[in-house]
Design an enzyme around this catalytic site. Structure first.
Site, PDB file in Angstrom:
ATOM      1  N   HIS A 106      -1.743 -10.119   0.344  1.00 64.09           N
ATOM      2  CA  HIS A 106      -3.331  -9.520   0.795  1.00 64.09           C
ATOM      3  C   HIS A 106      -2.835  -7.875   0.154  1.00 64.09           C
ATOM      4  O   HIS A 106      -3.091  -7.066   0.678  1.00 64.09           O
ATOM      5  CB  HIS A 106      -3.384  -9.475   2.062  1.00 64.09           C
ATOM      6  CG  HIS A 106      -4.903  -8.717   2.277  1.00 64.09           C
ATOM      7  ND1 HIS A 106      -5.959  -9.280   1.824  1.00 64.09           N
ATOM      8  CD2 HIS A 106      -5.160  -7.429   2.945  1.00 64.09           C
ATOM      9  CE1 HIS A 106      -6.907  -8.526   2.397  1.00 64.09           C
ATOM     10  NE2 HIS A 106      -6.394  -7.453   3.028  1.00 64.09           N
ATOM     11  N   PHE A 142      -7.842  -8.520  -2.717  1.00 61.53           N
ATOM     12  CA  PHE A 142      -7.924  -7.815  -1.311  1.00 61.53           C
ATOM     13  C   PHE A 142      -8.970  -7.266  -1.079  1.00 61.53           C
ATOM     14  O   PHE A 142      -9.392  -6.163  -2.041  1.00 61.53           O
ATOM     15  CB  PHE A 142      -6.616  -7.170  -1.181  1.00 61.53           C
ATOM     16  CG  PHE A 142      -6.395  -5.822  -1.914  1.00 61.53           C
ATOM     17  CD1 PHE A 142      -6.863  -4.481  -1.278  1.00 61.53           C
ATOM     18  CD2 PHE A 142      -6.273  -5.743  -3.343  1.00 61.53           C
ATOM     19  CE1 PHE A 142      -6.699  -3.352  -1.671  1.00 61.53           C
ATOM     20  CE2 PHE A 142      -6.077  -4.334  -3.811  1.00 61.53           C
ATOM     21  CZ  PHE A 142      -6.498  -3.287  -3.103  1.00 61.53           C
ATOM     22  N   GLU A 143      -9.737  -7.062  -0.256  1.00 62.28           N
ATOM     23  CA  GLU A 143     -10.963  -6.224   0.384  1.00 62.28           C
ATOM     24  C   GLU A 143     -12.219  -6.378  -1.198  1.00 62.28           C
ATOM     25  O   GLU A 143     -12.778  -5.455  -1.130  1.00 62.28           O
ATOM     26  CB  GLU A 143     -10.678  -4.879   0.529  1.00 62.28           C
ATOM     27  CG  GLU A 143      -9.550  -4.641   1.477  1.00 62.28           C
ATOM     28  CD  GLU A 143      -9.575  -5.700   2.724  1.00 62.28           C
ATOM     29  OE1 GLU A 143     -10.825  -5.922   3.124  1.00 62.28           O
ATOM     30  OE2 GLU A 143      -8.664  -5.745   3.450  1.00 62.28           O
ATOM     31  N   LEU A 144     -12.077  -7.331  -1.828  1.00 60.06           N
ATOM     32  CA  LEU A 144     -13.146  -7.741  -2.799  1.00 60.06           C
ATOM     33  C   LEU A 144     -12.888  -6.730  -3.868  1.00 60.06           C
ATOM     34  O   LEU A 144     -13.772  -6.538  -4.743  1.00 60.06           O
ATOM     35  CB  LEU A 144     -14.667  -7.350  -2.357  1.00 60.06           C
ATOM     36  CG  LEU A 144     -14.970  -8.554  -1.309  1.00 60.06           C
ATOM     37  CD1 LEU A 144     -16.368  -8.558  -1.135  1.00 60.06           C
ATOM     38  CD2 LEU A 144     -14.543 -10.024  -1.408  1.00 60.06           C
ATOM     39  N   TRP A 293     -14.987  -3.582  -1.192  1.00 62.37           N
ATOM     40  CA  TRP A 293     -16.126  -3.489  -0.148  1.00 62.37           C
ATOM     41  C   TRP A 293     -15.790  -2.445   0.903  1.00 62.37           C
ATOM     42  O   TRP A 293     -16.283  -2.244   1.853  1.00 62.37           O
ATOM     43  CB  TRP A 293     -16.134  -4.794   0.551  1.00 62.37           C
ATOM     44  CG  TRP A 293     -15.261  -5.256   1.537  1.00 62.37           C
ATOM     45  CD1 TRP A 293     -14.038  -4.634   1.673  1.00 62.37           C
ATOM     46  CD2 TRP A 293     -15.006  -6.625   2.211  1.00 62.37           C
ATOM     47  NE1 TRP A 293     -13.293  -5.372   2.676  1.00 62.37           N
ATOM     48  CE2 TRP A 293     -13.836  -6.523   2.824  1.00 62.37           C
ATOM     49  CE3 TRP A 293     -16.059  -7.825   2.158  1.00 62.37           C
ATOM     50  CZ2 TRP A 293     -13.525  -7.864   3.786  1.00 62.37           C
ATOM     51  CZ3 TRP A 293     -15.404  -8.847   2.842  1.00 62.37           C
ATOM     52  CH2 TRP A 293     -14.421  -8.850   3.840  1.00 62.37           C
TER      53      TRP A 293
END
Length: 391
Positions: A106, A142-144, A293
């Site tokens: 991640h 990770f986190e779009l 995001w």
């Protein structure tokens, strides 16, 4: 019939401990006692009851959901809570659950080295195959975090669809409620409807919100009044029970929402790959700049927006170049590449800063404590390797 994709991301980092100048030389970098305590709590409050709740709704109403599960979480579950992995396998075995690929750690691997980015994706794909006997066709960073180059890389690895944020930065006045295609290749894109997702993820317990309290009845009517082919509700899995406590009514909310969807048949729930294959794409998207995001900016400022974060990333890159062929050190550097380490260093304030503090405070009192510990660990790695080579 309008479609809905419910996608949940599950992740726990391997947190580093407070590491002062006087700790250099000890080589004890990770706060695994804290990691276990937090995991125990999240298992009790979220993973076990939420997975059981989703399984029950799959059986009752044929609901479909998708998950991504970071490699660092899988490792911790294997060590401390293998029963949760068995429960996840039970969901996957229904055929209604898709597992999404990501970087194993991640991590900020894409910002460190493109080959490392590819290697971490392959490591995660291998782990998902080993644990769930599942081959992923979909990808999320990770986190779009996403741009054209990431789309080019993951498409070359055989993925058919990727997830990212439905921000106006890439959509302009278009809607996120359709399947899109990346302009440079045939990769399909599903875009998060951030307003509807954040109504649950961030506003559910906000008593100052004009729509508080959010009920399943109200939310279901909002979904029904939303135009488009596919509504993508994406959020952290830990939202259910951990970030938003059971006492708030979050489990009742989801049970009732699934009941409405299952009984009324107004919507069809899709897995990510299924939606990308069965629905025609609406338009092509060109995404030259990195988006995410996270935070109001929907960019990378949550991780590299401050000078201390960029200094830490520069040092990590430097050590990666030096030691990427040293398996022992590379393993540690990969844990250090986890995005949470940089998120904790953020100096943001106001509402975004409050979110950073919420995730950081169990590990570090301040962003500077996080930064100092991180830099001292990198220095320790470098010094110890230099000393060992000299000897």
């Amino acid at each position: 019939m309008t479609g809905i994709v419910f996608y949940f991301h599950a992740h726990q980092p391997r947190r580093i401990r407070y590491y002062s100048f006087f700790d250099i030389g000890s080589k004890n970098y990770f706060n695994d006692d804290l990691n276990k305590r937090i995991l125990d709590r999240v298992v009790h409050k979220c993973y076990k009851p939420a997975l059981e709740m989703i399984y029950d709704n799959i059986i009752k109403y044929d609901i479909k959901v998708s998950f991504s599960i970071s490699g660092t979480l899988i490792e911790q579950l294997e060590l401390y809570h293998p029963e949760i992995l068995e429960l996840w396998k039970k969901l996957v075995d229904t055929g209604n659950v898709e597992i999404v690929s990501e970087t194993y750690y991640h991590s900020l691997a894409y910002l460190i080295d493109k080959d490392e980015f590819i290697n971490q994706i392959k490591l995660h794909r291998k782990k998902i195959k080993e644990v769930f006997n599942y081959k992923s066709k979909s990808f999320r960073n990770f986190e779009l975090v996403f741009n054209n180059e990431i789309g080019e890389i993951v498409y070359s690895l055989g993925y058919k669809v990727a997830l990212t944020e439905g921000t106006e930065k890439i959509l302009g006045n278009r809607s996120p409620n359709y399947v899109y295609k990346l302009k440079i290749n045939n990769l399909r894109l599903l875009l998060r409807n951030y307003r509807l997702s954040d109504d649950i993820g961030f506003r559910f317990t906000n008593k100052n919100w004009s729509e508080y309290p959010l009920t399943a009845d109200k939310y279901y009517l909002w979904l029904k009044s939303t135009p488009g082919d596919i509504i993508n509700i994406f959020m952290d899995f830990e939202t259910i029970g951990e970030h938003i406590w059971k006492e708030s009514g979050i489990f009742e909310f989801w049970n009732k929402l699934f009941e409405y969807i299952g009984k009324e048949k107004y919507f069809e729930t899709y897995n990510i790959t299924e939606a990308s294959e069965e629905l025609d794409y609406k338009d092509e998207l060109d995404i030259p700049e990195l988006i995410s995001w996270a935070d109001i900016e929907r960019d990378l400022s949550a991780w590299i927006g401050d000078s201390i974060q960029r200094e830490a990333l520069d040092y990590l890159r430097e050590l990666y170049k030096k030691y990427k062929n040293d398996g022992k050190i590379l393993n540690i550097l990969r844990y250090l590449s986890t995005s949470d380490n940089f998120y904790y260093m953020s100096l943001k304030y106001n509402s975004d800063g409050d979110v950073h503090k919420y995730f950081r405070e169990e590990a570090f009192a301040t962003p500077y404590d996080s930064f100092i510990s991180y830099m001292n660990i990198l220095k320790d790695l470098e010094l110890n390797e230099t000393i060992e080579n000299r000897n």
